[in-house]
Design an enzyme around this catalytic site. Sequence first.
Site, PDB file in Angstrom:
ATOM      1  N   TYR A 108       0.834  -1.207   0.000  1.00 31.50           N
ATOM      2  CA  TYR A 108       0.000   0.000   0.000  1.00 31.50           C
ATOM      3  C   TYR A 108       0.861   1.247   0.000  1.00 31.50           C
ATOM      4  O   TYR A 108       1.914   1.287   0.648  1.00 31.50           O
ATOM      5  CB  TYR A 108      -0.869   0.047   1.263  1.00 31.50           C
ATOM      6  CG  TYR A 108      -2.072  -0.863   1.237  1.00 31.50           C
ATOM      7  CD1 TYR A 108      -3.257  -0.464   0.627  1.00 31.50           C
ATOM      8  CD2 TYR A 108      -2.037  -2.114   1.836  1.00 31.50           C
ATOM      9  CE1 TYR A 108      -4.363  -1.281   0.620  1.00 31.50           C
ATOM     10  CE2 TYR A 108      -3.143  -2.945   1.838  1.00 31.50           C
ATOM     11  CZ  TYR A 108      -4.311  -2.520   1.227  1.00 31.50           C
ATOM     12  OH  TYR A 108      -5.409  -3.336   1.219  1.00 31.50           O
ATOM     13  N   TYR A 147      -0.851  -9.974   0.463  1.00 27.70           N
ATOM     14  CA  TYR A 147       0.181  -9.460   1.362  1.00 27.70           C
ATOM     15  C   TYR A 147       0.067 -10.097   2.742  1.00 27.70           C
ATOM     16  O   TYR A 147      -1.006 -10.524   3.155  1.00 27.70           O
ATOM     17  CB  TYR A 147       0.136  -7.925   1.445  1.00 27.70           C
ATOM     18  CG  TYR A 147      -1.141  -7.324   1.977  1.00 27.70           C
ATOM     19  CD1 TYR A 147      -1.382  -7.219   3.348  1.00 27.70           C
ATOM     20  CD2 TYR A 147      -2.115  -6.840   1.104  1.00 27.70           C
ATOM     21  CE1 TYR A 147      -2.549  -6.643   3.829  1.00 27.70           C
ATOM     22  CE2 TYR A 147      -3.282  -6.260   1.582  1.00 27.70           C
ATOM     23  CZ  TYR A 147      -3.492  -6.173   2.951  1.00 27.70           C
ATOM     24  OH  TYR A 147      -4.641  -5.612   3.417  1.00 27.70           O
ATOM     25  N   ARG A 157      -3.377 -11.958   3.354  1.00 24.80           N
ATOM     26  CA  ARG A 157      -4.661 -11.518   2.806  1.00 24.80           C
ATOM     27  C   ARG A 157      -4.763 -11.979   1.356  1.00 24.80           C
ATOM     28  O   ARG A 157      -3.820 -11.813   0.583  1.00 24.80           O
ATOM     29  CB  ARG A 157      -4.792  -9.987   2.813  1.00 24.80           C
ATOM     30  CG  ARG A 157      -4.837  -9.266   4.145  1.00 24.80           C
ATOM     31  CD  ARG A 157      -5.973  -9.677   5.074  1.00 24.80           C
ATOM     32  NE  ARG A 157      -7.263 -10.035   4.489  1.00 24.80           N
ATOM     33  CZ  ARG A 157      -8.199  -9.184   4.102  1.00 24.80           C
ATOM     34  NH1 ARG A 157      -8.022  -7.899   4.208  1.00 24.80           N
ATOM     35  NH2 ARG A 157      -9.349  -9.603   3.607  1.00 24.80           N
ATOM     36  N   HIS A 160      -7.436  -8.287  -2.732  1.00 20.62           N
ATOM     37  CA  HIS A 160      -8.742  -7.675  -2.447  1.00 20.62           C
ATOM     38  C   HIS A 160      -8.703  -6.185  -2.730  1.00 20.62           C
ATOM     39  O   HIS A 160      -7.662  -5.552  -2.676  1.00 20.62           O
ATOM     40  CB  HIS A 160      -9.140  -7.903  -0.983  1.00 20.62           C
ATOM     41  CG  HIS A 160      -8.194  -7.267  -0.016  1.00 20.62           C
ATOM     42  ND1 HIS A 160      -7.028  -7.871   0.380  1.00 20.62           N
ATOM     43  CD2 HIS A 160      -8.221  -6.067   0.616  1.00 20.62           C
ATOM     44  CE1 HIS A 160      -6.380  -7.072   1.215  1.00 20.62           C
ATOM     45  NE2 HIS A 160      -7.076  -5.967   1.378  1.00 20.62           N
ATOM     46  N   HIS A 162     -10.701  -2.773  -1.358  1.00 22.45           N
ATOM     47  CA  HIS A 162     -11.632  -2.217  -0.376  1.00 22.45           C
ATOM     48  C   HIS A 162     -12.626  -1.310  -1.099  1.00 22.45           C
ATOM     49  O   HIS A 162     -12.241  -0.541  -1.986  1.00 22.45           O
ATOM     50  CB  HIS A 162     -10.871  -1.385   0.656  1.00 22.45           C
ATOM     51  CG  HIS A 162      -9.887  -2.178   1.469  1.00 22.45           C
ATOM     52  ND1 HIS A 162     -10.216  -2.733   2.685  1.00 22.45           N
ATOM     53  CD2 HIS A 162      -8.596  -2.506   1.247  1.00 22.45           C
ATOM     54  CE1 HIS A 162      -9.150  -3.362   3.182  1.00 22.45           C
ATOM     55  NE2 HIS A 162      -8.150  -3.243   2.324  1.00 22.45           N
TER      56      HIS A 162
HETATM   57 FE   LIG Z   1      -6.305  -4.386   2.536  1.00 19.85          FE
END
Ligand SMILES: [Fe+2]
Lengths: 242, 230
Positions: A108, A147, A157, A160, A162
């Site tokens: 991110y 990640y 995870r 995905h 959000h």
């Molecule tokens: Fe996330």
Amino acid sequence: MTTPAEFYERDRAWHPPAQTPIYKTSVTRSPQYALLSLQQSVSEITGPTFGHTDIDPLDRDLIHNYAKDGGSAIGERIILHGRVLDENARPIPNTLVEIWQANAGGRYRHKKDTYLAPIDPNFGGCGRTLTDENGHYYFRTVKPGAYPWRNYVNSWRPAHIHMSIFGTAFCQRLITQCYFEGDPLIERCPIVNTIPDMAAQGQLVAALDMNATIPLDTIAYKFDIVLRGRRSTMFENRLDGN
Amino acid sequence: MVQKLDYLKETPSQTAGPYVHIGLAPGAAGFDIYQQELGWDIAGPNAKGERIRVEGIVIDATGSPVKDVMLEAWQANSEGVYAHPESPGEVEEGFRGWGRVITDFETGEWGFDTIKPGPVAARAAMGGEVRPAADEELQDAYGRGHAGLRQMAPHINLWIVARGINIGLNTRIYFEDEAEANAEDPVMNLIEWERRRKTLIATRTLRDGLPVYRFDIKLQGEDETVFFDI
Ligand SMILES: [Fe+2]
């Protein structure tokens, strides 16, 4: 003549409960008392509205909305599209849809993310759009990477995106996550598994949509979003004071 | 067998996660992407009424501040009108009544500037209780009037999301200096345990002449905030 009335009660069994020990952070952040059920007033059935002056058309193209001149984000190019509907299967037009995601390497662009995968200089990781008159939305982006995260020692995870959606009323406000068909990490994910019902989990998995794929260019996934629907009043009801 | 009802199911909620700022407040995440972020100006320059600031902190079960929260506010203007076609009346130009704020990464403090809302009609805008508007009465988009019903005390509706919160939490901010209206408020009176009602009341102080309301939210534990299923 029918006029809209209150929204259907939320099916709390379909959503994750507040406290889900498999997702450890929820343990200290979950209210223990029962929620107080409110019959809706004007405070709940109204909500913010947004228009085209609030956003820029480029905001929905994550491949380019943060890229330097002539550049584009690295990764598998995808279209994410679908409709925003209510529980009555009616489209919700002109509603704001916002998304955020990791880059193709699972990193991110956030000062709190220290994962060792590199930042992509041409990828910001957020987008927003309004649904059209038929409730349809689409984004262009790259498929996010999986990640690791600190839950168990070896928790990953699934890929995905959000998503944040408004609808027309504050009681419809929703944040969720969109997963991708075929990802073996979905069933292993503690956050996915906060949702008790398997059919409800399946509602969060976007389907590969070959019909919307642009040949030689971009793969498409379809993800429909359903917000709470509302009752119509067909008959005069009794006045009941509260 | 029986016929199938053809309703859809609501999309299930998932946590906003730790990086909610990227999507909804990217400036705070440390980068500049949009020409304008949404939700930083709730009342706009033309709003009538008392200018106020609302501040607080979100506290978890261990008594620690939660530093990755996003809160959204939804409120009426000083005359009790929401910026929405189903709220009878008009709002001032530029009044949106909606705001979005995140907590400070170091301290967990959040705050926003707005105007104090007015009282709004209780249990209104539902077909069963709203009748065709009388002459000269304010009407909503369906020609319905809400006047004459019981009123709710001034309040700001809040929606709270964060990492570890699986589905957004709804609560309301009421105001300490509205004791009389609060005592009559139908939602406040639904709270059976009187000592829990005070978890919804923001305390008022003055800072350089500006009224500042303090509203701390306790997610769990002693004096847990009252949250609503709306
Ligand atoms: Fe996330």
